[in-house]
Write a protein that holds these residues in place. Structure first.
Motif, short mmCIF file in Angstrom:
data_model
loop_
_atom_site.label_atom_id
_atom_site.label_comp_id
_atom_site.label_asym_id
_atom_site.label_seq_id
_atom_site.Cartn_x
_atom_site.Cartn_y
_atom_site.Cartn_z
N ALA A 168 43.01 40.62 -19.95
CA ALA A 168 42.05 41.22 -19.12
C ALA A 168 41.48 42.48 -19.63
CB ALA A 168 42.70 41.58 -17.56
N GLU A 169 40.38 42.89 -19.50
CA GLU A 169 39.75 44.01 -19.71
C GLU A 169 39.05 44.75 -18.49
OE1 GLU A 169 36.19 43.61 -22.53
OE2 GLU A 169 37.29 41.67 -23.13
N ALA A 170 38.89 45.93 -18.60
CA ALA A 170 37.92 46.62 -17.53
C ALA A 170 36.27 46.95 -18.17
CB ALA A 170 38.41 47.70 -17.13
N LEU A 171 35.43 46.68 -17.31
CA LEU A 171 34.12 47.34 -17.53
C LEU A 171 33.65 47.74 -16.35
CD1 LEU A 171 31.92 44.79 -16.47
CD2 LEU A 171 33.04 43.54 -18.05
N ALA A 172 32.46 48.89 -16.36
CA ALA A 172 31.92 49.53 -15.46
C ALA A 172 30.62 48.76 -15.18
CB ALA A 172 31.68 50.93 -15.57
N MET A 173 30.38 48.14 -14.01
CA MET A 173 29.07 47.69 -13.61
C MET A 173 28.55 47.84 -12.25
SD MET A 173 27.62 43.71 -13.88
CE MET A 173 28.59 42.88 -12.52
N HIS A 174 27.69 48.58 -11.86
CA HIS A 174 27.31 48.84 -10.44
C HIS A 174 26.31 47.73 -9.89
CE1 HIS A 174 26.11 50.82 -6.90
NE2 HIS A 174 25.24 51.59 -7.37
N VAL A 175 26.86 47.00 -8.99
CA VAL A 175 26.22 45.86 -8.64
C VAL A 175 24.69 45.94 -7.80
CG1 VAL A 175 27.97 44.09 -8.81
CG2 VAL A 175 27.60 45.10 -6.77
N GLY A 176 24.76 47.47 -7.37
CA GLY A 176 23.46 48.00 -6.79
C GLY A 176 22.43 48.31 -7.62
N ASP A 177 22.68 48.15 -8.89
CA ASP A 177 21.84 48.58 -10.04
C ASP A 177 21.49 47.50 -10.84
OD1 ASP A 177 20.57 49.67 -12.21
OD2 ASP A 177 21.84 51.47 -12.42
N ALA A 178 20.22 47.00 -10.59
CA ALA A 178 19.76 45.51 -11.41
C ALA A 178 19.88 45.78 -12.80
CB ALA A 178 18.38 45.35 -11.08
N LEU B 147 43.47 34.69 -11.28
CA LEU B 147 42.62 33.90 -12.51
C LEU B 147 43.39 33.94 -13.55
CD1 LEU B 147 38.83 34.28 -11.34
CD2 LEU B 147 40.45 32.62 -10.56
N ALA B 148 43.83 35.45 -13.88
CA ALA B 148 44.50 35.83 -15.01
C ALA B 148 45.69 34.82 -15.30
CB ALA B 148 44.81 37.07 -15.26
N ALA B 149 46.58 34.93 -14.16
CA ALA B 149 47.64 34.38 -14.24
C ALA B 149 47.58 32.52 -14.26
CB ALA B 149 48.58 34.14 -12.78
N GLN B 150 46.40 32.16 -14.14
CA GLN B 150 46.10 30.60 -14.34
C GLN B 150 45.33 30.33 -15.94
OE1 GLN B 150 47.02 28.19 -12.49
NE2 GLN B 150 47.91 29.72 -11.33
N GLY B 151 45.38 31.70 -16.64
CA GLY B 151 45.07 31.52 -18.16
C GLY B 151 43.67 32.10 -18.63
N ALA B 152 42.98 32.51 -17.44
CA ALA B 152 41.51 33.08 -17.70
C ALA B 152 41.51 34.48 -18.35
CB ALA B 152 40.78 33.00 -16.64
N HIS B 153 40.79 34.93 -19.34
CA HIS B 153 40.36 36.17 -19.62
C HIS B 153 39.49 36.80 -18.78
CE1 HIS B 153 39.86 39.89 -22.16
NE2 HIS B 153 38.55 39.48 -21.99
N VAL B 154 40.13 37.88 -18.03
CA VAL B 154 39.36 38.26 -16.65
C VAL B 154 38.73 39.50 -17.26
CG1 VAL B 154 39.58 39.04 -14.30
CG2 VAL B 154 41.11 37.18 -15.18
N LEU B 155 37.47 39.58 -16.84
CA LEU B 155 36.73 40.94 -16.99
C LEU B 155 36.66 41.75 -15.48
CD1 LEU B 155 33.79 39.26 -18.88
CD2 LEU B 155 35.57 40.83 -19.80
#
Length: 254
Positions: free
Chosen positions: A61-71, A30-38
């Motif tokens: 691109a940038e990184a972020l922490a998100m635990h999808v098991g935690d609403a 997705l980044a290679a196609q021009g998106a800013h990827v989180l």
């Protein structure tokens, strides 16, 4: 003209479980196609390495922490992104859990709950949070990474398979509700893929021997063979596609 169909310039894409495997390959494409990827996952370090590598290759691109098991963590993440002007145009629900391999009768409740919390509730609540913001922006695209197990439950993966079937049904339900808001949502069903997540299978010669007899192409996929299906579904090339499942399995379900 053809290349423009896949151009994601100006789009922000959130990919969960992006620290390795299929999620990493999706983030890179997705980044290679021009998106800013989180790039997100429960642990930040792995995503930071992926995001840094994408930037080194000229992507955004940038990184972020998100635990999808935690609403609550999901809610906080999307609220923070919105406040920062980074509410995603694209969401790829890819993070998954499969803490138990064996007969369903022997599965403990804790493993069951973790599988459902991440694979089903996490996908649902991430979709809700993303879609509300996409609706305000006038549209967006969501892809849920399910599995061929959604169609054909695998031995030793009963509850995991059940959650993947739920993801497909959820995708179809959301598609009908979100289409009037310009939001498309689809699912990708990967077959056996050579990742750390699938190592209980790919690392077992006996199981792999049986699997090779069931897959007409007689091999596991590589993660970068799954990512193009996601690109198609989130890009202009898939502009009239919603509520569908795209299977990438070497012929396993044929």
């Amino acid at each position: 003209m053809t290349a423009a169909l896949f151009d994601l310039t100006g789009k922000t894409a959130l990919v969960s479980g992006a620290s390795r495997g299929i999620g990493e390959s999706i983030a890179r494409l997705l980044a290679a196609q021009g998106a800013h990827v989180l790039c997100s996952s429960r642990k930040l370090e792995g995503c930071e390495a992926v995001a840094a590598s994408i930037r080194a290759d000229g992507g955004s691109a940038e990184a972020l922490a998100m635990h999808v098991g935690d609403a609550a963590a999901i809610e906080a993440t999307f609220a923070a992104l919105e406040s920062a002007g980074k509410a995603p145009d694209i969401l790829v629900n890819n993070a998954a859990a499969n803490p138990y391999f064996g007969p369903m009768l022997d599965m403990d409740l804790g493993s069951y709950e973790k599988t459902v919390e991440v694979n089903l509730r996490g996908y649902f609540w991430s979709t809700v949070q993303a879609a509300k913001r996409m609706r305000a922006k006038g549209g967006g695209a969501i892809v849920n990474i399910a599995s061929v197990n959604a169609r054909r439950p695998a031995f030793g993966q009963g509850i995991y398979s059940m959650t993947k079937a739920g993801i497909v049904n959820m995708t179809e339900g959301f598609a009908k509700e979100l289409a009037p808001h310009g939001i498309r949502i689809n699912a990708v069903l990967p077959g056996l893929t050579d990742t750390k997540f699938a190592s209980a299978i790919t690392g077992n010669p006996k199981i792999m021997g049986m699997m090779m007899q069931l897959i007409p192409m007689a091999r596991a996929a590589q993660p970068d063979e799954i990512a193009p299906a996601v690109l198609f579904l989130v890009s202009g090339a898939g502009s009239y596609v919603t509520g569908t499942t795209l299977t990438v399995d070497g012929g396993y379900l044929a």
